[in-house]
Structures are given as C-alpha cells and as structure tokens.
Motif scaffolding. Structure first.
Motif, PDB file in Angstrom:
ATOM      1  N   GLY A 110      14.327  49.385  34.375  1.00 32.94           N
ATOM      2  CA  GLY A 110      13.856  49.295  33.002  1.00 32.94           C
ATOM      3  C   GLY A 110      14.499  48.199  32.184  1.00 32.94           C
ATOM      4  N   PRO A 111      15.830  48.141  32.088  1.00 30.34           N
ATOM      5  CA  PRO A 111      16.460  47.103  31.272  1.00 30.34           C
ATOM      6  C   PRO A 111      16.126  45.689  31.732  1.00 30.34           C
ATOM      7  CG  PRO A 111      18.023  48.870  31.725  1.00 30.34           C
ATOM      8  CD  PRO A 111      16.807  49.150  32.556  1.00 30.34           C
ATOM      9  N   LEU A 112      16.074  45.476  33.054  1.00 28.98           N
ATOM     10  CA  LEU A 112      15.739  44.145  33.553  1.00 28.98           C
ATOM     11  C   LEU A 112      14.318  43.780  33.158  1.00 28.98           C
ATOM     12  CD1 LEU A 112      16.580  42.443  36.853  1.00 28.98           C
ATOM     13  CD2 LEU A 112      14.180  42.642  36.253  1.00 28.98           C
ATOM     14  N   VAL A 113      13.379  44.720  33.338  1.00 34.36           N
ATOM     15  CA  VAL A 113      11.982  44.436  33.007  1.00 34.36           C
ATOM     16  C   VAL A 113      11.802  44.241  31.505  1.00 34.36           C
ATOM     17  CG1 VAL A 113       9.627  45.348  33.058  1.00 34.36           C
ATOM     18  CG2 VAL A 113      11.102  45.591  35.063  1.00 34.36           C
ATOM     19  N   ASP A 114      12.527  45.005  30.697  1.00 31.32           N
ATOM     20  CA  ASP A 114      12.462  44.802  29.245  1.00 31.32           C
ATOM     21  C   ASP A 114      12.797  43.356  28.893  1.00 31.32           C
ATOM     22  OD1 ASP A 114      11.759  47.397  28.651  1.00 31.32           O
ATOM     23  OD2 ASP A 114      13.818  48.061  28.290  1.00 31.32           O
ATOM     24  N   ASP A 115      13.847  42.840  29.497  1.00 35.58           N
ATOM     25  CA  ASP A 115      14.294  41.479  29.220  1.00 35.58           C
ATOM     26  C   ASP A 115      13.250  40.459  29.665  1.00 35.58           C
ATOM     27  OD1 ASP A 115      16.379  39.635  28.338  1.00 35.58           O
ATOM     28  OD2 ASP A 115      16.579  39.109  30.451  1.00 35.58           O
ATOM     29  N   ILE A 116      12.747  40.631  30.883  1.00 35.30           N
ATOM     30  CA  ILE A 116      11.749  39.711  31.418  1.00 35.30           C
ATOM     31  C   ILE A 116      10.472  39.757  30.568  1.00 35.30           C
ATOM     32  CG2 ILE A 116      10.225  39.283  33.389  1.00 35.30           C
ATOM     33  CD1 ILE A 116      13.032  38.472  33.999  1.00 35.30           C
ATOM     34  N   LEU A 117      10.034  40.971  30.235  1.00 39.11           N
ATOM     35  CA  LEU A 117       8.814  41.139  29.450  1.00 39.11           C
ATOM     36  C   LEU A 117       8.911  40.451  28.088  1.00 39.11           C
ATOM     37  CD1 LEU A 117       7.469  44.805  29.757  1.00 39.11           C
ATOM     38  CD2 LEU A 117       6.170  42.692  30.046  1.00 39.11           C
ATOM     39  N   LEU A 118      10.014  40.681  27.408  1.00 39.97           N
ATOM     40  CA  LEU A 118      10.171  40.104  26.079  1.00 39.97           C
ATOM     41  C   LEU A 118      10.238  38.582  26.151  1.00 39.97           C
ATOM     42  CD1 LEU A 118      12.633  42.635  24.416  1.00 39.97           C
ATOM     43  CD2 LEU A 118      10.231  42.264  23.849  1.00 39.97           C
ATOM     44  N   ASN A 119      10.962  38.052  27.133  1.00 38.37           N
ATOM     45  CA  ASN A 119      11.074  36.597  27.256  1.00 38.37           C
ATOM     46  C   ASN A 119       9.723  35.952  27.547  1.00 38.37           C
ATOM     47  OD1 ASN A 119      13.819  36.641  26.781  1.00 38.37           O
ATOM     48  ND2 ASN A 119      14.388  36.615  28.928  1.00 38.37           N
ATOM     49  N   ALA A 120       8.984  36.524  28.512  1.00 40.90           N
ATOM     50  CA  ALA A 120       7.676  35.960  28.858  1.00 40.90           C
ATOM     51  C   ALA A 120       6.694  36.094  27.698  1.00 40.90           C
ATOM     52  CB  ALA A 120       7.127  36.634  30.110  1.00 40.90           C
ATOM     53  N   SER A 121       6.742  37.239  27.008  1.00 41.00           N
ATOM     54  CA  SER A 121       5.829  37.458  25.885  1.00 41.00           C
ATOM     55  C   SER A 121       6.140  36.504  24.735  1.00 41.00           C
ATOM     56  CB  SER A 121       5.919  38.908  25.405  1.00 41.00           C
ATOM     57  OG  SER A 121       5.560  39.815  26.426  1.00 41.00           O
ATOM     58  N   ARG A 122       7.428  36.325  24.455  1.00 42.06           N
ATOM     59  CA  ARG A 122       7.799  35.398  23.375  1.00 42.06           C
ATOM     60  C   ARG A 122       7.443  33.962  23.740  1.00 42.06           C
ATOM     61  NH1 ARG A 122      13.307  38.789  22.534  1.00 42.06           N
ATOM     62  NH2 ARG A 122      12.572  40.151  20.849  1.00 42.06           N
ATOM     63  N   TYR A 123       7.572  33.646  25.021  1.00 45.28           N
ATOM     64  CA  TYR A 123       7.172  32.310  25.457  1.00 45.28           C
ATOM     65  C   TYR A 123       5.679  32.101  25.173  1.00 45.28           C
ATOM     66  CZ  TYR A 123       6.695  28.106  28.285  1.00 45.28           C
ATOM     67  OH  TYR A 123       6.452  26.819  28.684  1.00 45.28           O
ATOM     68  N   LEU A 124       4.882  33.089  25.544  1.00 51.76           N
ATOM     69  CA  LEU A 124       3.442  33.002  25.301  1.00 51.76           C
ATOM     70  C   LEU A 124       3.152  32.907  23.804  1.00 51.76           C
ATOM     71  CD1 LEU A 124       0.606  33.083  26.569  1.00 51.76           C
ATOM     72  CD2 LEU A 124       0.695  35.577  26.413  1.00 51.76           C
ATOM     73  N   TYR A 125       3.875  33.677  23.016  1.00 51.23           N
ATOM     74  CA  TYR A 125       3.683  33.652  21.568  1.00 51.23           C
ATOM     75  C   TYR A 125       3.945  32.261  21.005  1.00 51.23           C
ATOM     76  CZ  TYR A 125       4.811  34.351  16.634  1.00 51.23           C
ATOM     77  OH  TYR A 125       4.865  34.234  15.270  1.00 51.23           O
ATOM     78  N   HIS A 126       4.989  31.616  21.490  1.00 52.49           N
ATOM     79  CA  HIS A 126       5.341  30.287  20.972  1.00 52.49           C
ATOM     80  C   HIS A 126       4.392  29.201  21.461  1.00 52.49           C
ATOM     81  CE1 HIS A 126       8.859  31.443  18.736  1.00 52.49           C
ATOM     82  NE2 HIS A 126       9.356  32.075  19.777  1.00 52.49           N
ATOM     83  N   MET A 127       3.446  29.558  22.340  1.00 52.61           N
ATOM     84  CA  MET A 127       2.427  28.598  22.756  1.00 52.61           C
ATOM     85  C   MET A 127       1.256  28.548  21.771  1.00 52.61           C
ATOM     86  SD  MET A 127       2.396  29.219  26.894  1.00 52.61           S
ATOM     87  CE  MET A 127       1.567  27.703  27.407  1.00 52.61           C
ATOM     88  N   ILE A 128       1.249  29.435  20.779  1.00 50.15           N
ATOM     89  CA  ILE A 128       0.192  29.398  19.763  1.00 50.15           C
ATOM     90  C   ILE A 128       0.431  28.213  18.836  1.00 50.15           C
ATOM     91  CG2 ILE A 128      -0.934  30.614  17.870  1.00 50.15           C
ATOM     92  CD1 ILE A 128      -0.085  33.219  19.109  1.00 50.15           C
ATOM     93  N   LYS A 129      -0.604  27.433  18.611  1.00 51.71           N
ATOM     94  CA  LYS A 129      -0.530  26.283  17.715  1.00 51.71           C
ATOM     95  C   LYS A 129      -0.952  26.696  16.298  1.00 51.71           C
ATOM     96  CE  LYS A 129      -3.138  23.698  20.462  1.00 51.71           C
ATOM     97  NZ  LYS A 129      -3.819  22.524  21.081  1.00 51.71           N
ATOM     98  N   PRO A 130      -0.702  25.881  15.309  1.00 52.44           N
ATOM     99  CA  PRO A 130      -1.027  26.270  13.918  1.00 52.44           C
ATOM    100  C   PRO A 130      -2.480  26.662  13.699  1.00 52.44           C
ATOM    101  CG  PRO A 130       0.414  24.355  13.913  1.00 52.44           C
ATOM    102  CD  PRO A 130       0.052  24.607  15.346  1.00 52.44           C
ATOM    103  N   ASP A 131      -3.413  26.082  14.475  1.00 57.04           N
ATOM    104  CA  ASP A 131      -4.822  26.418  14.262  1.00 57.04           C
ATOM    105  C   ASP A 131      -5.256  27.681  14.985  1.00 57.04           C
ATOM    106  OD1 ASP A 131      -4.819  25.575  16.882  1.00 57.04           O
ATOM    107  OD2 ASP A 131      -6.443  24.109  16.647  1.00 57.04           O
ATOM    108  N   GLY A 132      -4.319  28.327  15.712  1.00 53.39           N
ATOM    109  CA  GLY A 132      -4.647  29.561  16.415  1.00 53.39           C
ATOM    110  C   GLY A 132      -4.964  29.373  17.887  1.00 53.39           C
ATOM    111  N   ALA A 133      -5.176  28.116  18.318  1.00 58.55           N
ATOM    112  CA  ALA A 133      -5.358  27.843  19.746  1.00 58.55           C
ATOM    113  C   ALA A 133      -3.993  27.893  20.435  1.00 58.55           C
ATOM    114  CB  ALA A 133      -6.005  26.481  19.949  1.00 58.55           C
ATOM    115  N   PHE A 134      -4.022  27.995  21.762  1.00 55.85           N
ATOM    116  CA  PHE A 134      -2.789  27.972  22.544  1.00 55.85           C
ATOM    117  C   PHE A 134      -2.567  26.574  23.136  1.00 55.85           C
ATOM    118  CE2 PHE A 134      -3.808  32.472  22.671  1.00 55.85           C
ATOM    119  CZ  PHE A 134      -2.572  33.110  22.677  1.00 55.85           C
ATOM    120  N   VAL A 135      -1.313  26.227  23.327  1.00 57.57           N
ATOM    121  CA  VAL A 135      -1.023  25.177  24.301  1.00 57.57           C
ATOM    122  C   VAL A 135      -1.437  25.780  25.635  1.00 57.57           C
ATOM    123  CG1 VAL A 135       0.765  23.833  25.456  1.00 57.57           C
ATOM    124  CG2 VAL A 135       0.893  24.235  22.983  1.00 57.57           C
ATOM    125  N   TYR A 136      -2.388  25.172  26.314  1.00 59.97           N
ATOM    126  CA  TYR A 136      -3.031  25.822  27.460  1.00 59.97           C
ATOM    127  C   TYR A 136      -2.092  25.975  28.648  1.00 59.97           C
ATOM    128  CZ  TYR A 136      -6.993  27.021  30.485  1.00 59.97           C
ATOM    129  OH  TYR A 136      -7.868  27.653  31.326  1.00 59.97           O
TER     130      TYR A 136
END
Length: 637
Positions: free
Chosen positions: A255-281
């Motif tokens: 659980g703790p390992l997956v929590d860390d991996i999940l949050l990191n990958a999810s935050r990475y994906l979140y930071h791929m959103i550009k100001p107009d709402g599109a993603f860096v593909y």
C-alpha cells in the motif's frame, strides 16, 4: 544637506540590497565544486563496502566473472541533463572505486556539475563475442530496447558503455517489431550504431577519440548497481540482464509504495495540462522530443485519471485545471447532430469515433460521482444517444467510425477497445439517467461479447463494462464471462515480458466483479471453482512488473532531460515513449490494485513474493507476436 544625505543613504541601502541579492543568486546558480558530490560518494562507499553488501558482490563476482581486475562505473547527474559516466579499473574493488571517484571528481570540475544523483555500477559478468552475435541476442529478445547488456569495444574497457547508456542513447541498432515478427535477421550485420556512438562521444565526451570502425569482437557485460538520491539515501538495484535490471529493489508492492507511485504519476499527468486545457501529449525521452500529435480519446481518458487524483487527495487546487481540461474537450470537440444526439469528433482526421463518446461519458460520469453534481447529465444523455445510433439493436454490434461533417459511414471496425468503452459508457449513462434503453443496449452488447468470444482479446474495457453491468443485471452468465475474461487468460498474462499496463486494469476489474459476486448469493460453478491464489499471484506479478515502466530517477538520469521524465511512465519498446494514455492506464491499474490490496495480499504467500522479487527474470516466451504494449488504444490516425 540633510536631503542629500537622505538620498545617499537611500542609494547605499539599494546597493546593499542589490549586493545581497547578487550573493544569493551566485550561491544558488553558480556551479558548485567537486566537494558537492563527496557526500554521495561517501554514502555509496559506506553501503557498498559494508560486510553484508560486499559479501553479496563477491558472491556475484565468483559466478561468471573471469577477469583478474575489478571495474566500477559512476554515473553523475544534475537532474537536468543526461548523466555523465566515468569508470575506474583496479586489482581490487577498493582500488577500482578510488580510480572511478578520482575520475568523477575530475569530470565534475571540468563540467561544473552540481551533482544531485549518483549511480554506481560494478561489473559482475563479462563475455567476449563476435559483434555479429548480437544479432542472435536481439532476435531472441522481446523487441527494441530490451537487450539489457553493456558493451566494451575492447577487452581493456577503454571504450565501454553501460546498458543504460546503450539504450538511453540508441547505441544499439535494433530490429523493428515487424522485422522480429517475420524473423528478418541479418546474422552478418553489426548491431552497434557507430554514427550514434560517435555523436554521443562528441556531444558529451569530446576528449575521447571517435570510434573508427566497429570491432569484430566486443565484450558484453552486466552489472550490479546502487543509486544515491538527492537526500543521500542509497538504493540497491536489480542486477543482471532481466527486465528489472537497473531498477531499485523493493520489499513488496504494498500500500505505501503504491500510494507514492500513484501520487507521483498522477501529479505528473496533472502537470501536463496546458493553460488552454489541452495536455502536453507526450515525449520521446531519448532526445527530449515532444510528441507532435493529439488524440481526443486519450485526452478524455487522462481526465478520468486526474479525477481519481482528486478523489485520493481532495486537493482543491486541482479542480480549475480539471475543469479546464473538460471544457477543452466539450467546447472544442463535442458536436450535435440534432438537439438530442451528440458526438465527439476527432478534428485532425474529421472522424467521429465510437470510443470518443464512450470515454467522454465514462469520464464525465466519474466527475459527477466524485464531485456530487449533475452538471453533465444532459451531455451524458446526448452522447449516449450517439452511441445508440451506432449500435445494431438486433446483434449488439457497434459501428466504429463515421465521417465528419457528413455523419456517413467510414469504418465498420477500428479497434476492439471501442466496443468495451461504449458498453461501459452505456451502463454509466443508465446509472445517472435511469433510462432503461441504455441498460438494454449495454446488455445486448455484452451478449455479443459472449457470442463472439471476446475473452480472446484480453480487453480491459470489456472487463470494466462487465463489472459495471453486473451491478444492475446480476446474470450468472455475465458473472461467468467477467471472470473467464481474466482467469482463462492468466497463463498468457502472467509471463508477458512487456509491461502492458492494461493487463492490471483487466485483472482488477475482474477482481472487483468477483467481490460483488461473493455478496450476491449466487452459486455459479465456474466462478466458485476459480483458483483465487493463482488469480492473486498474477495480479501481484503484473503489479511488480509494471514498476519497470515507472521512470525512477535511476532510469531517467540517462535520458536527455531527466527532470522532465521522473515520475512518468514509459513504453520501452517505443523509444521509452511517455504519453498521456500510457500514464492513464498505469494509474488506472494501480488505483484499483491499491483499493483491493489487502484482499489480494491474503491469498499471497511470503514465499511467492520472495520468489518474484528474487527472480527478476521470471519471464517466459517472446512477445514479438503480441499486439505490443504501445498499442493501448488505436494507432494514430
């Protein structure tokens, strides 16, 4: 006079402030001296030369290492640019280490490196072979970038490259997936890319003479590695040439390992959103190239993952960007054929794809669930009506692609994934509208899955749709098909050498369905006979293996821009591709794995987990005839 003194005092104050700012900037920005790496080296030495670790290293060396010297590589990275690699050779490990550290300090001084990460590799196996024998190694492998061996161009290791350098700089000349499938192997050709080798040397090591020709004989080697991070924490790395080679050793995918991996990958994906709402593909990390393409289906699926990030964190700062990404989709790509029928259009190809409606409904319904709102109810209804127009109400089959703006038929079948996405979406539409026509249409599609033996496709979307429809239609045949979709494929799924993130999604959707079955009071012979231990073991094996697609810094440091890659998810056989849908599927599987981890763990023995972790190459078969881990949805149009 007083006024002039006041002005002078003001100027002196401003100069002092400017001086302080200048000193701070100098401290923060000026390259640090070689002493900055000393703590990293000391932490590594303390760990590596401890009695326990040194005994393990010596045991490795006693196996397949026939040389009378020792070879140590040190990789130095500032987190922003590709790692610099030096080596040391000596009669003992201590002498080789001292030589490597001396060369590292010289490299740091020459380049002005601010060292953030250091990786140490100790050569543990060597094998001299004709360079043409690498053809056989690649033909027996799993595809591009799967040959996990370093190469020395001479026995003295004067010009040698770690496996991570070979693959991280395309120094091997790999066969393509299609060439491997038809066994198009030239046994007389060289598999070392002299042009790329010399470009790599010229760019990062200009003092080293270029390679004039590929040697007839090379030395391939493997290592055991250790990684020291920015906090001076040291991680043991998997050695050898298996799929985990070079990744940090973990005790358990818990659980703790997956929590860390999940949050990191999810935050990475979140930071791929550009100001107009599109993603860096996405990116091709070897050269740091941004992928110049877009697929609106993958955009919709990626928002689904970010909604789950909010569910995990309740971080309100995520909401504006999630909303912007939804607005980008709805305002730019949802079109109305008439007031009650909507479609998602892929504008780059002027196509309406069944899967676009499906994924958008799935995502919007998840949003409405998590945020407890009905704001997208009518949009879901209209998109579901679009799906109904593409379904044959006699057979349950879907038509896949229409031309836009004509709304005329274009392609009857594009990818099997669309069928599962549409069925999942229709059931979700029923959840919110309670309109029976959506549930009836979903049931008809599931009957078509059963009749068409969709088990053969190992499709995660089919698994999601069966898990959803059994909430409302607990038919025994649906439960049996849902479990067969996973369990009948365990022998295929368990050993796959590529990471295939969608496999974990499939398994976890089926596990959820089984848990509901247990509460249903039904009695189904097939479901009651499922080997739950084998099921759980396959889930764990895939979760463990999927970590090989996660960009830990010990992997990322060999890419062009390491800090862009850390925390993301890559597809090895496609040049370490990082793309929003790769991350989405990774998150999807691990999210549900985390939810049901304790239930799964109850069926796993400590001995099984130890076996998986100790045998980092618990892989059988060749994946060259598989659809490929890169084809998670459809090919680009």
């Amino acid at each position: 006079m007083t006024k002039n003194r006041r002005h002078i005092g003001t100027w002196i104050g401003l100069l002092l402030v400017a001086l302080i700012i200048g000193i701070v900037c100098f401290i923060l920005l000026y390259p640090r001296n070689p002493g900055d790496a000393k703590s990293h080296f000391n932490a590594l030495k303390k760990h590596i030369f401890s009695d326990q670790v040194l005994a393990q290293i010596n045991e490795e060396l006693a196996g397949n290492y026939g040389r009378d010297d020792r070879i140590v590589f040190l990789s130095l990275c500032d987190g922003q640019e590709r790692a610099s690699v030096v080596k040391g050779i000596g009669k003992t490990l201590a002498v080789a280490w001292a030589e490597a550290e001396k060369n590292a300090n010289q490299m740091i001084a020459d380049k002005g490196l601010h060292v953030v990460w250091v990786k140490a590799d100790i050569v543990t196996t060597t094998q001299d072979m004709p360079a043409t024998h690498l053809n056989k190694e690649m033909a027996e492998g799993y595809g591009p970038f799967f040959l996990r061996k370093g190469v020395a161009c001479d026995p003295s290791f004067s010009l040698a490259f770690l496996e991570s350098e070979m693959n991280g700089n395309r120094l091997y000349r790999y066969y393509s997936e299609s060439q491997l499938q038809i066994a198009e192997i030239d046994d007389t050709s060289s598999r070392l890319n002299r042009t790329n080798i010399n470009n790599y040397l010229a760019t990062y090591y200009p003092d080293i003479a270029p390679l004039k020709k590929i040697p007839e004989t090379v030395t391939v080697f493997s290592t055991i590695g250790f990684f020291c991070d920015e906090n001076n924490d040291v991680y043991d790395l998997y050695g050898g040439t298996g799929p985990e080679s070079g990744r940090r050793i973990i005790e358990e995918v818990n659980g703790p390992l997956v929590d860390d991996i999940l949050l990191n990958a999810s935050r990475y994906l979140y930071h791929m959103i550009k100001p107009d709402g599109a993603f860096v593909y996405g990116y091709y990390p070897i050269l740091g190239e941004e992928i110049n393409n877009y697929n609106i289906l993958r955009h919709a699926g990626s928002i689904w993952s970010l909604i789950n990030l909010y569910r995990m964190t309740h971080d309100e700062s995520l909401v504006p960007d999630i909303n912007a990404a939804i607005d980008y989709l709805l305002e730019g790509f949802v079109i109305y054929k008439d007031p009650d029928v909507a479609y998602v259009v892929e504008r780059k190809a002027d196509e309406i794809k069944l899967g676009g409606n499906g994924l958008t409904i799935i995502m919007l319904s998840e949003y409405m669930t998590v945020f407890e709102t009905d704001k997208y109810l009518e949009t879901i209804r209209h998109l579901a009506n679009g799906i109904l127009e593409l379904e044959d109400m006699e057979t349950g089959r879907f038509y896949h692609v229409l031309k836009f703006p004509e709304y005329s038929p274009k392609t009857a079948f594009r990818t099997v994934y669309y069928d599962g996405e549409a069925t999942f979406a229709l059931t979700r539409a029923y959840t919110f509208t309670q309109d029976d026509k959506y549930l009836r249409a979903a049931a008809l599609a599931v009957d078509n899955f059963i009749a068409g033996n969709y088990i053969q496709y190992r499709d995660h979307w089919v698994a999601y749709s069966l898990n959803e429809i059994t909430k409302y239609l607990p038919e025994p045949r649906y439960y049996e098909f849902a479990l067969r979709n996973a369990v009948d494929n365990l022998e295929i799924i368990f050993p796959r050498p590529k990471t295939h993130p969608t496999y974990l999604e499939l398994l976890m959707a089926a596990w959820q369905t089984y848990e509901r079955y247990q509460e249903s009071g039904l009695c189904i012979d097939y479901v009651d006979s499922v080997d739950l231990e084998g099921f759980a073991e396959t889930i764990y094996k895939r979760a463990f293996h999927m970590l090989n697609a996660y960009f830990y810094p010990e992997y990322a440091m060999y890419m062009k821009y390491p800090d862009r890659m850390v925390g993301s998810v890559f597809i090895r056989n496609d040049r370490f591709r990082v793309r929003i849908d790769d991350i989405q599927h990774f998150i999807g599987g691990f999210y549900f794995y985390r939810l049901y981890y304790e239930d799964i763990r109850a069926y796993l023995s400590d001995e099984f987990i130890q076996t998986i972790h100790n045998q980092s190459s618990l892989i059988i078969g060749n994946d060259s005839n598989d659809s490929g881990e890169g084809d998670l949805e459809e090919e680009e149009s």
